[in-house]
Scaffold this active site. Structure first.
Site, PDB file in Angstrom:
ATOM      1  N   HIS A  26      -0.265   0.596  -9.941  1.00 39.50           N
ATOM      2  CA  HIS A  26      -0.933  -0.073  -8.850  1.00 39.50           C
ATOM      3  C   HIS A  26      -1.445  -1.465  -9.654  1.00 39.50           C
ATOM      4  CE1 HIS A  26      -3.331  -0.313  -4.792  1.00 39.50           C
ATOM      5  NE2 HIS A  26      -2.820  -1.853  -5.215  1.00 39.50           N
ATOM      6  N   ARG A  46       0.814  -1.259  -0.009  1.00 36.72           N
ATOM      7  CA  ARG A  46       0.134  -0.080  -0.091  1.00 36.72           C
ATOM      8  C   ARG A  46       0.766   1.233   0.132  1.00 36.72           C
ATOM      9  NH1 ARG A  46      -3.590  -2.519  -1.389  1.00 36.72           N
ATOM     10  NH2 ARG A  46      -5.881  -2.612  -0.978  1.00 36.72           N
ATOM     11  N   GLU A  60      -3.069   7.987  -4.318  1.00 37.70           N
ATOM     12  CA  GLU A  60      -3.632   7.402  -5.663  1.00 37.70           C
ATOM     13  C   GLU A  60      -4.959   8.062  -5.840  1.00 37.70           C
ATOM     14  OE1 GLU A  60      -3.377   3.451  -5.998  1.00 37.70           O
ATOM     15  OE2 GLU A  60      -1.390   3.123  -5.289  1.00 37.70           O
TER      16      GLU A  60
END
EC number: 1.1.1.290
Length: 348
Positions: free
Chosen positions: A255, A209, A238
């Protein structure tokens, strides 16, 4: 039964319509209170934040997230509201391991590194971290493992401290869930103090993360030569990522480390299975990703074959060219298959 489904979840339509009377598809960011009000279940990704604001007053009884992480679900509110939920642990662990395997191949080639002379520190040794450890062992690396929750349960024979990893590792890779507080807090686990403690100018990899690493501390470590390189797939804030950091990392991707078609199919299957269990449904469905366009790979050695299967530089180049398209590059990610989908020829 009515299910609202994130429209970027692949391979789900035919199977979902076998178990639902009504299936509605919508972008994850567009899930609203009005949309979910009369739904019995939701199938989501990380872009949908399931909290009081979204769920209060709705008929929702169950949430399935087609992801390993679940910090986008307000679990305390769900508990109070009697809403059950399930994630998809381990669904994309092989995909993330593939991403790291290929990234390490690129890094060692660019930096002239010999794997059997390297020590890797793996922080978080669950489904993903365990597979990454196997990749590193196959490379011939020395492997150090850090996992505080597991160490407390299993003892410290297998595990080591963050301090030792900071002192001895040439590669440090993060595979922890995001906990913002508490005994196992991982928010900004890699902060300024952590980076200043590093001894061997390692490459730092984050596929867990974004908030596990403090962005400004990472930038400072790059600028001051405290680390040699960074491979970053997950970012703070993000999709509004730090452009300066993107420019300076060796590999920067939107990601997608866990976005192999195999991993996505696993997540879809696990989400549907959890809904069937909760609602006591019996359904038969197959979730099968498409075959690669060229399932036969010719290569002189295994390393060449692995990079022909997946080379993260291609994803990195796309993001570096168009960082404003982070969401699009992630949502419309091209087909990527894992090693089991290929036949390799030419290796002697």
């Amino acid at each position: 039964m009515k299910i609202i489904i994130d429209d970027k979840i692949p391979y789900i339509k035919e199977a979902a319509e076998k178990i639902a009377d009504e299936a509605i598809y919508a972008p994850g960011k567009d899930f609203t209170r009005e949309l979910v009000q009369d739904a019995d279940a939701l199938i989501i990704r990380t872009r949908t934040h399931c909290n009081r604001e979204l769920l209060e007053g709705s008929k929702v009884k169950f949430i399935a997230t087609a992801t390993i992480g679940f910090d986008h679900i307000d679990t305390e509110y769900c508990k109070q509201a009697g809403i059950e939920w399930a994630n998809a642990p381990g669904c994309n662990s092989a995909s993330v391991a593939q991403y790291i395997q290929s990234s390490l191949l690129i890094w060692k080639s660019l930096r002239n590194k010999k794997p059997d002379e390297l020590t890797i520190g793996i922080i978080g040794v669950g489904n993903v971290g365990s597979k990454v450890a196997k990749v590193a062992q196959d490379f011939g690396m020395r492997v150090l493992l850090n996992d505080l929750p597991r160490e407390e349960k299993e003892g410290n024979i297998t595990f080591t401290s963050l301090e030792k990893i900071a002192e001895e590792c040439d590669i440090i890779t993060f595979h922890v869930p995001l906990y913002k507080e508490g005994k196992y807090k991982t928010y900004h686990l890699a902060d300024g103090n952590f980076f200043r403690s590093l001894q061997r100018k390692p490459v730092v990899i984050n596929t867990s993360r974004g908030e596990v690493i403090e962005t400004n501390a990472l930038l400072e470590a790059i600028n001051n030569g405290i680390i040699s390189d960074a491979v970053i797939d997950v970012w703070e804030h993000e999709p509004e990522i730090n452009r300066e950091l993107l420019e300076k990392v060796l590999i920067g991707t939107p990601h997608i480390a866990g976005y192999s078609a195999d991993g996505k199919a696993n997540a879809t299957r696990m989400s549907l299975d959890s809904i069937c269990r909760f609602f006591h449904l019996s359904a038969t469905y197959e979730i099968t990703p498409p075959a690669p366009s060229s399932p036969l790979i010719e290569a002189k050695d295994r390393e060449e074959a692995l990079l022909k299967m997946y080379n993260p530089i291609e994803d990195s180049n796309r993001l570096k060219s168009h960082p404003e398209l982070f969401e699009t590059l992630r949502g419309d990610y091209p087909l990527r298959r894992e090693e089991k989908a290929y036949n390799i020829i030419g290796i002697k």
